[in-house]
Scaffold this motif. Structure first.
Motif, PDB file in Angstrom:
ATOM      1  N   ARG A   5      46.004  37.478  27.239  1.00 47.66           N
ATOM      2  CA  ARG A   5      47.021  36.815  28.113  1.00 47.66           C
ATOM      3  C   ARG A   5      47.173  37.840  29.102  1.00 47.66           C
ATOM      4  O   ARG A   5      47.692  37.312  30.162  1.00 47.66           O
ATOM      5  CB  ARG A   5      48.052  36.622  27.267  1.00 47.66           C
ATOM      6  N   GLN A   6      47.450  39.006  28.800  1.00 52.49           N
ATOM      7  CA  GLN A   6      47.899  40.166  29.775  1.00 52.49           C
ATOM      8  C   GLN A   6      46.762  40.267  30.979  1.00 52.49           C
ATOM      9  O   GLN A   6      47.256  40.101  32.113  1.00 52.49           O
ATOM     10  CB  GLN A   6      47.840  41.435  29.045  1.00 52.49           C
ATOM     11  N   LYS A   7      45.511  40.188  30.654  1.00 49.44           N
ATOM     12  CA  LYS A   7      44.644  40.116  31.755  1.00 49.44           C
ATOM     13  C   LYS A   7      44.568  39.063  32.708  1.00 49.44           C
ATOM     14  O   LYS A   7      44.687  39.028  33.860  1.00 49.44           O
ATOM     15  CB  LYS A   7      43.186  40.251  30.957  1.00 49.44           C
ATOM     16  N   ALA A   8      44.995  37.528  31.951  1.00 46.26           N
ATOM     17  CA  ALA A   8      44.903  36.380  32.691  1.00 46.26           C
ATOM     18  C   ALA A   8      46.209  36.515  33.571  1.00 46.26           C
ATOM     19  O   ALA A   8      46.131  36.135  34.791  1.00 46.26           O
ATOM     20  CB  ALA A   8      45.091  35.133  31.699  1.00 46.26           C
ATOM     21  N   LYS A   9      47.200  37.050  33.024  1.00 46.57           N
ATOM     22  CA  LYS A   9      48.544  37.259  34.142  1.00 46.57           C
ATOM     23  C   LYS A   9      48.137  38.114  35.273  1.00 46.57           C
ATOM     24  O   LYS A   9      48.566  37.975  36.159  1.00 46.57           O
ATOM     25  CB  LYS A   9      49.618  37.833  33.181  1.00 46.57           C
ATOM     26  N   HIS A  10      47.411  39.144  34.954  1.00 48.20           N
ATOM     27  CA  HIS A  10      47.319  40.183  36.016  1.00 48.20           C
ATOM     28  C   HIS A  10      46.262  39.603  36.996  1.00 48.20           C
ATOM     29  O   HIS A  10      46.429  39.816  38.336  1.00 48.20           O
ATOM     30  CB  HIS A  10      46.508  41.695  35.444  1.00 48.20           C
ATOM     31  N   THR A  11      45.617  38.925  36.624  1.00 51.40           N
ATOM     32  CA  THR A  11      44.520  38.087  37.336  1.00 51.40           C
ATOM     33  C   THR A  11      45.128  37.081  38.325  1.00 51.40           C
ATOM     34  O   THR A  11      44.761  37.024  39.621  1.00 51.40           O
ATOM     35  CB  THR A  11      43.275  37.430  36.640  1.00 51.40           C
ATOM     36  N   LYS A  12      46.013  36.126  37.631  1.00 44.20           N
ATOM     37  CA  LYS A  12      46.830  35.501  38.358  1.00 44.20           C
ATOM     38  C   LYS A  12      47.590  36.063  39.724  1.00 44.20           C
ATOM     39  O   LYS A  12      47.862  35.564  40.596  1.00 44.20           O
ATOM     40  CB  LYS A  12      48.038  34.707  37.421  1.00 44.20           C
ATOM     41  N   VAL A  13      48.296  37.281  39.317  1.00 45.99           N
ATOM     42  CA  VAL A  13      49.136  38.073  40.161  1.00 45.99           C
ATOM     43  C   VAL A  13      48.324  38.575  41.330  1.00 45.99           C
ATOM     44  O   VAL A  13      48.658  38.458  42.612  1.00 45.99           O
ATOM     45  CB  VAL A  13      50.222  38.933  39.433  1.00 45.99           C
ATOM     46  N   ALA A  14      46.924  38.928  40.881  1.00 42.72           N
ATOM     47  CA  ALA A  14      46.189  39.559  42.143  1.00 42.72           C
ATOM     48  C   ALA A  14      45.752  38.458  43.017  1.00 42.72           C
ATOM     49  O   ALA A  14      45.630  38.824  44.072  1.00 42.72           O
ATOM     50  CB  ALA A  14      45.055  40.056  41.107  1.00 42.72           C
ATOM     51  N   ARG A  15      45.450  37.235  42.253  1.00 43.79           N
ATOM     52  CA  ARG A  15      44.945  36.401  43.404  1.00 43.79           C
ATOM     53  C   ARG A  15      46.074  35.567  44.067  1.00 43.79           C
ATOM     54  O   ARG A  15      45.713  35.633  45.347  1.00 43.79           O
ATOM     55  CB  ARG A  15      44.631  35.042  42.596  1.00 43.79           C
TER      56      ARG A  15
END
Length: 63
Positions: A5-15
């Motif tokens: 979940r943490q990685k998914a949130k970081h990926t979303k913010v990065a995009r």
């Protein structure tokens, strides 16, 4: 399991950061940075030490 979940949130913010194009108020940025609105012409203070190519060609032709 929390790492996914943490990685998914970081990926979303990065995009969002990568693909968003915020409107930039350039005049406000100039005021903030203290850049004068009309920039003076650039003056090369070392230009008198360097020979121009045109002058050397003229000298070669007259010799």
């Amino acid at each position: 399991m929390g790492r996914g979940r943490q990685k998914a949130k970081h990926t979303k913010v990065a995009r969002e950061l990568k693909y968003s194009s915020p409107n930039t108020n350039l005049s406000a940025l100039e005021r903030e940075l203290g850049v004068p609105s009309s920039e003076p012409d650039y003056e090369d203070k070392w230009a008198h030490l360097v020979e121009d190519d045109d002058e050397t060609e003229d000298d070669a032709q007259t010799a």
